[in-house]
Write an enzyme that holds these catalytic residues in place. Structure first.
Site, PDB file in Angstrom:
ATOM      1  N   CYS A 144       0.819  -1.215   0.000  1.00  0.00           N
ATOM      2  CA  CYS A 144       0.000   0.000   0.000  1.00  0.00           C
ATOM      3  C   CYS A 144       0.856   1.270   0.000  1.00  0.00           C
ATOM      4  O   CYS A 144       0.571   2.218  -0.742  1.00  0.00           O
ATOM      5  CB  CYS A 144      -0.963  -0.016   1.176  1.00  0.00           C
ATOM      6  SG  CYS A 144      -0.196  -0.304   2.786  1.00  0.00           S
ATOM      7  N   TYR A 145       1.903   1.307   0.805  1.00  0.00           N
ATOM      8  CA  TYR A 145       2.790   2.475   0.780  1.00  0.00           C
ATOM      9  C   TYR A 145       3.463   2.642  -0.592  1.00  0.00           C
ATOM     10  O   TYR A 145       3.476   3.749  -1.140  1.00  0.00           O
ATOM     11  CB  TYR A 145       3.859   2.361   1.866  1.00  0.00           C
ATOM     12  CG  TYR A 145       3.437   2.768   3.255  1.00  0.00           C
ATOM     13  CD1 TYR A 145       2.874   4.012   3.512  1.00  0.00           C
ATOM     14  CD2 TYR A 145       3.644   1.914   4.338  1.00  0.00           C
ATOM     15  CE1 TYR A 145       2.517   4.400   4.794  1.00  0.00           C
ATOM     16  CE2 TYR A 145       3.289   2.285   5.628  1.00  0.00           C
ATOM     17  CZ  TYR A 145       2.725   3.530   5.857  1.00  0.00           C
ATOM     18  OH  TYR A 145       2.377   3.901   7.139  1.00  0.00           O
TER      19      TYR A 145
END
Length: 340
Positions: A144-145
């Site tokens: 996600c990052y």
């Protein structure tokens, strides 16, 4: 087409099921997990009433057989063995970390153990990646990052706007840590407090960011990444900066980003003066992005917001599967968020 979800009781599994229930091309098939096997889905995903009575099975190749698509929403280190039991013609989508990295040494350093190999990377917006994903039968969903950082900065490196020395400070909601009980994620610990973690180049997503940005830039890109935990359930707000190329102007930055993102259905470059907020993207497979030039410091600044469970995981997975199966890329994916 029938889609199975391994890890159906977790946050990523629940988000996959929410999106698949609204996708006209899929029927939800087997639901599997580990410790929650034998229990009804309603005990873990009460927001999915259509599937409330479905019983979760133990994750195995036999339970996942007979599906056109299998999503693996499993902890890192668990996907490779399950995938090895599935036929080559099945589309297998790893939402974990097992198949993202190309460098075995980076895997051993940040995750430990043996590297399971590299699959096509499920971030269609990266230059040339849609062609890679077309007809793919194995897909590695980004972290996600890295999804947020790569979307924020790929236009800069594709157009030569920045030097390859990136600093990222990003805030994430607690769902990014998964559903397992952890004392530091208790409500009494998180409410009213923001904290840093994984400081000093320790976060496992760092090599993935460097890998993706280096591929766009054509030269090695170094990333200094500091994640923070914010008192919210969903969302990522990432502030990404890098030294600006000599002679760069704000107008040139804006023009390059507008050109790079003009045809991207899920990445919205906000009007000048409007800055991203995580609430802009809740429940949507979208990214809200703004960019500018700090002329005094000589740094390019890109700020981006995504929902870590939607665009950051499940939505990105389904977007990639749509491409792999020859379906319209936007099919079944929400562009509108939920507010307030």
């Amino acid at each position: 087409m029938k889609a199975a979800i391994a890890g159906a009781s977790g946050y990523a599994g629940g988000e996959l099921l929410r999106l698949l229930l609204g996708h006209p091309g899929f029927e939800v098939g087997a639901l599997t997990a580990a410790s929650s096997a034998g229990t009804p889905l309603a005990a873990h995903q009460p927001h999915l009433p259509q599937l409330a009575d479905r019983i979760i099975q133990e994750t195995s190749g036999a339970a996942l057989a007979g599906h056109e698509v299998v999503f693996l929403a499993l902890p890192h280190g668990h996907s490779a063995a399950v995938a090895a039991e599935l036929p080559a013609g099945v589309v297998v989508v790893d939402c974990g970390a097992d198949h993202r990295l190309t460098d075995p040494a980076a895997w051993r350093e940040f995750y430990g153990g043996e590297h399971a190999g590299t699959w096509p990377y499920g971030l269609p917006e990266l230059p040339g990646q849609r062609q890679v994903l077309a007809d793919a039968r194995r897909i590695a969903v980004p972290g996600c990052y890295p999804t947020s950082v790569l979307l924020a900065l790929f236009p800069a490196f594709a157009h030569g706007l920045a030097e390859p020395d990136v600093v990222v400070v990003a805030a994430s909601g607690t769902s990014g840590a998964g559903k397992a009980a952890k004392p530091h994620l208790l409500g009494s610990e998180v409410m009213g407090s923001v904290s840093a973690y994984g400081v000093g180049g320790l976060h496992r997503h760092t090599p993935e960011m460097e890998q993706g940005l280096s591929g766009v830039a054509g030269v090695p890109v170094r990333v200094s990444f500091t994640p923070t935990l914010a008192p919210m359930s969903r969302g990522i707000l990432a502030t990404c900066t890098a030294p600006a190329a000599p002679g760069l102007t704000r107008a040139a930055v804006r023009e390059a980003y507008e050109s790079a993102l003009a045809k991207e259905p899920f990445v919205r470059l906000l009007p000048e003066g409007l800055w991203p907020a995580t609430a802009m993207t809740y429940g949507a497979n979208t990214a809200a992005l703004q960019v500018t030039l700090d002329e005094r410091a000589g740094r390019l600044i890109a700020v981006i917001a995504i929902d870590n469970l939607t665009k950051g995981t499940a939505g990105g997975a389904i977007q990639s599967v749509n491409l792999a199966l020859g379906l319209p890329e936007e099919l079944g994916l929400p562009l509108t968020g939920v507010a307030p």
